[in-house]
Scaffold this motif. Structure first.
Motif, PDB file in Angstrom:
ATOM      1  N   PRO A 172       0.827  -1.205   0.000  1.00 14.52           N
ATOM      2  CA  PRO A 172       0.000   0.000   0.000  1.00 14.52           C
ATOM      3  C   PRO A 172       0.867   1.263   0.000  1.00 14.52           C
ATOM      4  CG  PRO A 172      -0.061  -1.061   2.150  1.00 14.52           C
ATOM      5  CD  PRO A 172       0.646  -1.997   1.224  1.00 14.52           C
ATOM      6  N   PRO A 173       0.341   2.346  -0.521  1.00 14.88           N
ATOM      7  CA  PRO A 173       1.096   3.585  -0.554  1.00 14.88           C
ATOM      8  C   PRO A 173       1.468   4.007   0.869  1.00 14.88           C
ATOM      9  CG  PRO A 173      -1.058   3.873  -1.577  1.00 14.88           C
ATOM     10  CD  PRO A 173      -0.994   2.484  -1.086  1.00 14.88           C
ATOM     11  N   GLY A 174       2.722   4.401   1.027  1.00 16.52           N
ATOM     12  CA  GLY A 174       3.148   4.867   2.342  1.00 16.52           C
ATOM     13  C   GLY A 174       3.806   3.791   3.172  1.00 16.52           C
ATOM     14  N   LEU A 175       3.885   2.569   2.659  1.00 11.75           N
ATOM     15  CA  LEU A 175       4.515   1.499   3.425  1.00 11.75           C
ATOM     16  C   LEU A 175       5.921   1.246   2.897  1.00 11.75           C
ATOM     17  CD1 LEU A 175       3.009  -1.790   4.671  1.00 11.75           C
ATOM     18  CD2 LEU A 175       5.188  -1.845   3.489  1.00 11.75           C
ATOM     19  N   GLN A 176       6.850   1.102   3.843  1.00 19.96           N
ATOM     20  CA  GLN A 176       8.239   0.795   3.480  1.00 19.96           C
ATOM     21  C   GLN A 176       8.783  -0.206   4.471  1.00 19.96           C
ATOM     22  OE1 GLN A 176      10.085   4.827   3.568  1.00 19.96           O
ATOM     23  NE2 GLN A 176      11.517   3.899   2.162  1.00 19.96           N
ATOM     24  N   VAL A 177       9.579  -1.163   3.954  1.00 23.02           N
ATOM     25  CA  VAL A 177      10.284  -2.061   4.872  1.00 23.02           C
ATOM     26  C   VAL A 177      11.771  -1.895   4.599  1.00 23.02           C
ATOM     27  CG1 VAL A 177      10.690  -4.452   5.555  1.00 23.02           C
ATOM     28  CG2 VAL A 177       8.384  -3.711   4.927  1.00 23.02           C
ATOM     29  N   LEU A 178      12.534  -1.483   5.600  1.00 24.03           N
ATOM     30  CA  LEU A 178      13.972  -1.304   5.405  1.00 24.03           C
ATOM     31  C   LEU A 178      14.723  -2.426   6.100  1.00 24.03           C
ATOM     32  CD1 LEU A 178      12.749   1.891   5.784  1.00 24.03           C
ATOM     33  CD2 LEU A 178      15.066   2.238   4.983  1.00 24.03           C
ATOM     34  N   PRO A 179      15.270  -3.359   5.297  1.00 22.41           N
ATOM     35  CA  PRO A 179      15.974  -4.485   5.913  1.00 22.41           C
ATOM     36  C   PRO A 179      17.298  -4.013   6.537  1.00 22.41           C
ATOM     37  CG  PRO A 179      16.067  -4.621   3.502  1.00 22.41           C
ATOM     38  CD  PRO A 179      15.319  -3.381   3.830  1.00 22.41           C
ATOM     39  N   ASP A 180      17.791  -4.763   7.503  1.00 23.82           N
ATOM     40  CA  ASP A 180      19.074  -4.475   8.156  1.00 23.82           C
ATOM     41  C   ASP A 180      19.152  -3.054   8.689  1.00 23.82           C
ATOM     42  OD1 ASP A 180      20.326  -6.376   5.494  1.00 23.82           O
ATOM     43  OD2 ASP A 180      20.255  -7.033   7.598  1.00 23.82           O
ATOM     44  N   PHE A 181      18.087  -2.622   9.334  1.00 23.72           N
ATOM     45  CA  PHE A 181      18.110  -1.269   9.896  1.00 23.72           C
ATOM     46  C   PHE A 181      19.054  -1.198  11.096  1.00 23.72           C
ATOM     47  CE2 PHE A 181      16.664   2.947  10.226  1.00 23.72           C
ATOM     48  CZ  PHE A 181      16.558   3.255  11.563  1.00 23.72           C
ATOM     49  N   VAL A 182      19.135  -2.322  11.807  1.00 28.66           N
ATOM     50  CA  VAL A 182      20.120  -2.400  12.901  1.00 28.66           C
ATOM     51  C   VAL A 182      21.039  -3.588  12.665  1.00 28.66           C
ATOM     52  CG1 VAL A 182      18.669  -1.281  14.641  1.00 28.66           C
ATOM     53  CG2 VAL A 182      18.560  -3.758  14.346  1.00 28.66           C
ATOM     54  N   SER A 183      22.211  -3.540  13.199  1.00 27.32           N
ATOM     55  CA  SER A 183      23.166  -4.634  13.024  1.00 27.32           C
ATOM     56  C   SER A 183      22.838  -5.754  14.004  1.00 27.32           C
ATOM     57  CB  SER A 183      24.595  -4.133  13.301  1.00 27.32           C
ATOM     58  OG  SER A 183      24.705  -3.830  14.683  1.00 27.32           O
ATOM     59  N   ALA A 184      23.431  -6.910  13.783  1.00 26.34           N
ATOM     60  CA  ALA A 184      23.178  -8.057  14.663  1.00 26.34           C
ATOM     61  C   ALA A 184      23.586  -7.734  16.106  1.00 26.34           C
ATOM     62  CB  ALA A 184      23.931  -9.289  14.152  1.00 26.34           C
ATOM     63  N   GLU A 185      24.658  -6.974  16.235  1.00 24.28           N
ATOM     64  CA  GLU A 185      25.118  -6.578  17.585  1.00 24.28           C
ATOM     65  C   GLU A 185      24.080  -5.715  18.274  1.00 24.28           C
ATOM     66  OE1 GLU A 185      29.960  -6.051  17.361  1.00 24.28           O
ATOM     67  OE2 GLU A 185      28.608  -4.545  16.491  1.00 24.28           O
ATOM     68  N   GLU A 186      23.598  -4.729  17.526  1.00 20.57           N
ATOM     69  CA  GLU A 186      22.604  -3.821  18.102  1.00 20.57           C
ATOM     70  C   GLU A 186      21.361  -4.613  18.497  1.00 20.57           C
ATOM     71  OE1 GLU A 186      22.634  -1.093  14.682  1.00 20.57           O
ATOM     72  OE2 GLU A 186      22.935   0.520  16.137  1.00 20.57           O
ATOM     73  N   GLU A 187      20.999  -5.562  17.643  1.00 18.96           N
ATOM     74  CA  GLU A 187      19.816  -6.373  17.927  1.00 18.96           C
ATOM     75  C   GLU A 187      19.993  -7.103  19.261  1.00 18.96           C
ATOM     76  OE1 GLU A 187      19.324  -9.819  15.430  1.00 18.96           O
ATOM     77  OE2 GLU A 187      17.145  -9.779  15.682  1.00 18.96           O
ATOM     78  N   ASN A 188      21.142  -7.744  19.436  1.00 17.70           N
ATOM     79  CA  ASN A 188      21.386  -8.471  20.684  1.00 17.70           C
ATOM     80  C   ASN A 188      21.322  -7.556  21.885  1.00 17.70           C
ATOM     81  OD1 ASN A 188      21.642 -11.020  19.600  1.00 17.70           O
ATOM     82  ND2 ASN A 188      23.802 -10.706  19.114  1.00 17.70           N
ATOM     83  N   CYS A 189      21.915  -6.391  21.701  1.00 17.88           N
ATOM     84  CA  CYS A 189      21.928  -5.410  22.787  1.00 17.88           C
ATOM     85  C   CYS A 189      20.504  -5.022  23.181  1.00 17.88           C
ATOM     86  CB  CYS A 189      22.731  -4.189  22.314  1.00 17.88           C
ATOM     87  SG  CYS A 189      22.815  -2.906  23.538  1.00 17.88           S
ATOM     88  N   LEU A 190      19.708  -4.676  22.195  1.00 15.48           N
ATOM     89  CA  LEU A 190      18.325  -4.256  22.469  1.00 15.48           C
ATOM     90  C   LEU A 190      17.514  -5.395  23.078  1.00 15.48           C
ATOM     91  CD1 LEU A 190      17.742  -2.236  19.183  1.00 15.48           C
ATOM     92  CD2 LEU A 190      17.606  -1.284  21.490  1.00 15.48           C
ATOM     93  N   LEU A 191      17.685  -6.595  22.515  1.00 18.27           N
ATOM     94  CA  LEU A 191      16.963  -7.745  23.071  1.00 18.27           C
ATOM     95  C   LEU A 191      17.318  -7.914  24.541  1.00 18.27           C
ATOM     96  CD1 LEU A 191      17.173 -10.349  20.146  1.00 18.27           C
ATOM     97  CD2 LEU A 191      15.098  -9.349  21.111  1.00 18.27           C
ATOM     98  N   GLY A 192      18.611  -7.709  24.836  1.00 20.50           N
ATOM     99  CA  GLY A 192      19.054  -7.838  26.221  1.00 20.50           C
ATOM    100  C   GLY A 192      18.360  -6.835  27.126  1.00 20.50           C
ATOM    101  N   ILE A 193      18.352  -5.566  26.700  1.00 20.50           N
ATOM    102  CA  ILE A 193      17.746  -4.499  27.507  1.00 20.50           C
ATOM    103  C   ILE A 193      16.283  -4.796  27.786  1.00 20.50           C
ATOM    104  CG2 ILE A 193      17.090  -2.064  27.548  1.00 20.50           C
ATOM    105  CD1 ILE A 193      19.469  -1.476  25.761  1.00 20.50           C
ATOM    106  N   PHE A 194      15.567  -5.137  26.743  1.00 18.45           N
ATOM    107  CA  PHE A 194      14.117  -5.260  26.916  1.00 18.45           C
ATOM    108  C   PHE A 194      13.715  -6.550  27.618  1.00 18.45           C
ATOM    109  CE2 PHE A 194      12.144  -1.541  25.255  1.00 18.45           C
ATOM    110  CZ  PHE A 194      13.107  -0.977  24.428  1.00 18.45           C
TER     111      PHE A 194
END
Lengths: 116, 602
Positions: free
Chosen positions: B122-144
């Motif tokens: 649909p208009p207005g939808l975007q998916v941006l792959p690899d917005f965060v790195s694997a390291e950042e992902e682990n870090c965020l998962l840890g925090i939350f």
């Protein structure tokens, strides 16, 4: 579209057109039919008709022979004249063709008797 | 063939012809692995998972191809036997919550479709792959996960997912935020950095002030919803961490658009995707997707269209918003929840800007479509209009502006009568009845000055969408009138109860109750105009009035068209006439639910 109707049409609505009258006729299909003749009615409407426009229109439809050159002074009583006027105004119809603006040359189609 | 088989066959052929308009395929007498499935597609609200679930009882499904805006699908079964079984068991049956029986046909091949999974978004939808790195992902998962363990941040366990809010609370029962009630839980710094990144990438105009963290265990989902317009500004961003997942977007017609959200990708919803489409995640333990989406490729099927099962793991979504203080100002008025008065204030501006378009779409085009049916319902001339026509002098010219089907032509002898209307189809009816019709715009009448002794304009002026245009039309008619000529105008009155009850309201028995009906909920239609409920009192002056088109052909579906009207207050028509100039009102009255004026050209 009868010639009586054509007599009243103008393309004045278009921008840069001053008068837009009379509209020229490019005829493709013309129909002649029979309409009940009512002399009093014809006499009443004659004053409203632009005779030059009517003549030119009749000519463009190929019926110039049927129409007198001008309106006689005592037209109300002249049956022959009234009959001819009746024929030209109400019995000749343009079914398909174009009306052309005399100033801008813009074309207005007439389809199935309906001018656009 | 048995009678029922013949009927079935006929329906199958009909369905096949629809598909053949789009794709080059042929049906096969003999069984093949390829099946055309009719009456089940993205447009009917069927998802791939639905279809797979129904079919896999009878065999192994190799591929399902569904295209947006189509009510059919293609299925490739693993072997001919399985395909035969599907045909035997399911052909002609109702399943999948369908309204109509579903038909199958063996076809020679499944067409080559560039985007078989209809991933057009649909208009207005975007998916941006690899917005965060694997390291950042682990870090965020840890925090939350730490926060979820310690129950930091507000929010509790909902029936499905576990939720935590920061900045403001997002209320899932109303899909709204109270921008006046911030909560104590602050958005973690790392998330702030992410928002800065989004701004610098031009994805959002400014950082947000609200964050919702959703923890999905496999099998959990969230029902389809649209974040309410007034809760936040025009953007929503959602970061997917942990497991990838299939999200489903639904358009206003309930058509499904699946969107694959790989882990570490950022989903951005703006414009239609944010304001008009619903988004949701179906509670499941796995998603069926073409293998190419997972990044895996099979040596035998390099295009990667074959289906693969992707098992869901735990997923954390971080949804960022900017809370909205005050009213939503989006352009999607039909979907907006802003207060009614604001809707109407903007309406007159919108009408002024869009006048010609509103009239073209909501008047001209509608009358062309409904001409025949409309004419059938317009045969009885109103007596007081007839009186006016009878009062015109013998041999005069009568012009009916907006003549419709020419109801008032031929009412008497001795007049030169011409009907003028914008609708081709209605004029054809006039011509067929033997009268002169001219197609003309009432704002630019194609007639000479001063030729008419009488003009009638019955139930037409109320289709013009601004006061200026209405005045202009009156001036045009004045121009065509001869000096001393008379004009009769009828317009629909806002107040329908002036005489005991207008015939319009009488048609609805409910109106006979003395207690006035409760104000019905506001429904908005095209151009943000309120849609009127037929045979009730008018609640607004500018509105859309539905016309239910009944066709003589019973098999043709009944369609409803909205027509634009401006209904008049008492005295409003007189004001317009005096603003137009050169006319004096000689008579003014209320007739059959209309305000009426007779005027004379000076």
């Amino acid at each position: 579209m009868k010639l009586l109707t054509h007599n009243m049409l103008t393309s004045k609505a278009i921008k840069q057109v001053n008068t837009g009258y009379p509209l020229l006729i490019e005829a493709r299909d013309v129909k002649v039919s029979e309409v009940e003749f009512n002399p009093e009615f014809i006499a009443k409407i004659i004053p409203k008709v632009d005779w030059d426009c009517l003549r030119r229109a009749a000519e463009q439809l190929g019926h110039l022979d049927k129409i007198p050159a001008s309106v006689p002074d005592t037209y109300e009583n002249q049956q022959e004249f009234l009959k001819q006027a009746h024929h030209v105004l109400l019995e000749i119809e343009l079914i398909n063709g174009d009306l052309v603006c005399p100033e801008s040359n813009r074309k207005f189609p007439v389809t199935d008797g309906i001018p656009n | 063939m048995k009678k029922t088989d013949r009927k079935l066959h006929k329906k199958q052929v009909k369905a096949l012809n629809i598909v053949k308009k789009d794709y080059l395929i042929n049906s096969c007498e003999e069984a093949t692995r390829n099946l055309l499935v009719c009456n089940a597609g993205l447009m009917t609200g069927t998802s791939r998972e639905d279809l797979l679930q129904a079919l896999e009882k009878y065999g192994k499904v190799e591929n399902i191809i569904m295209m947006p805006r189509k009510s059919y699908s293609f299925v490739v079964m693993n072997c001919v036997e399985d395909s035969k079984r599907v045909m035997e068991e399911l052909n002609g049956n109702m399943f999948l919550d369908s309204n109509a029986p579903i038909f199958f046909l063996f076809i020679d091949q499944v067409p080559e479709i560039e985007d078989p999974w209809g991933t057009a978004t649909p208009p207005g939808l975007q998916v941006l792959p690899d917005f965060v790195s694997a390291e950042e992902e682990n870090c965020l998962l840890g925090i939350f996960s730490a926060m979820f363990e310690n129950e930091e941040g507000s929010g509790g366990d909902l029936k499905n997912r576990r939720v935590k809010h920061f900045g403001f609370e997002f209320d899932y029962s109303t899909n709204n935020i109270d921008a006046n009630k911030p909560i104590s839980s602050r958005i973690p710094d790392k998330c702030h950095d992410l928002m800065e990144r989004m701004v610098s990438m031009g994805l959002i105009p400014h950082v947000g002030d609200q964050l919702t963290a959703n923890l999905y265990s496999p099998g959990q989902g969230i029902p389809p919803h649209t974040d309410s317009h007034s809760c936040c500004t025009d953007w929503l961003c959602s970061l997917s961490l942990g497991s990838s997942i299939l999200m489903e977007l639904k358009d206003p017609q309930e058509e499904i658009c699946p969107v694959w959200l790989p882990s570490r990708s950022l989903l951005v919803l703006r414009e239609e995707a944010r304001y008009c489409w619903k988004h949701g995640i179906t509670p499941r333990h796995s998603d069926i997707i073409p293998s190419c989406l997972t990044g895996k490729r099979d040596a035998e099927q390099p295009r990667g269209n074959e289906l693969t099962l992707h098992k869901r793991e735990t997923r954390l979504s971080l949804t960022f918003r900017k809370s909205l203080k005050g009213e939503c100002e989006c352009k999607f008025r039909n979907f907006c929840d802003r207060k009614r008065s604001t809707v109407l204030d903007d309406l007159s501006e919108s009408l002024t800007l869009n006048a010609a378009t509103v009239e073209s779409r909501m008047v001209h085009q509608v009358y062309e479509e409904i001409a025949a049916h409309f004419s059938e319902t317009r045969h009885k001339p109103w007596p007081r209009v007839v009186d006016f026509v009878m009062s015109l002098p013998y041999g005069g010219v009568l012009l009916d502006v907006g003549c419709g089907n020419g109801k008032y032509l031929g009412v008497r002898d001795g007049l030169v009568e011409i009907g003028s209307d914008f609708s081709h189809n209605l004029l054809k009816i006039v011509r067929d009845r033997g009268f002169q019709g001219v197609r003309s715009d009432m704002l630019y009448l194609g007639f000479k000055d001063g030729i008419a002794c009488g003009i009638i304009c019955i139930a037409v002026l109320h289709h013009l969408s601004t006061p200026d245009r209405r005045i202009f039309a009156i001036q045009e008619m004045t121009r065509v009138l001869e000096k001393g000529g008379r004009l009769l105008i009828y317009v629909w009155a806002k107040d329908q109860k002036k005489e005991e009850m207008s015939s319009y309201l009488k048609q609805n028995k409910k109106n006979f109750k003395s207690k006035s009906a409760p104000e019905s909920s506001l429904q908005l239609g095209e151009f943000g105009l309120p849609v009127h409920k037929n045979r009730t009192d008018f609640q607004y002056q500018d509105l859309l009035v539905p016309w239910k088109l009944k066709s003589s052909d019973v098999s043709v579906e009944e369609k409803t068209f909205n027509r634009y009207y401006h209904v008049f207050q008492e005295g409003e028509l007189e004001d317009l006439i005096s603003a137009a100039g050169n006319l004096i009102v000689t008579e003014s009255y209320y007739d059959q639910g209309n305000w009426c004026c007779v005027c004379k050209k000076m």
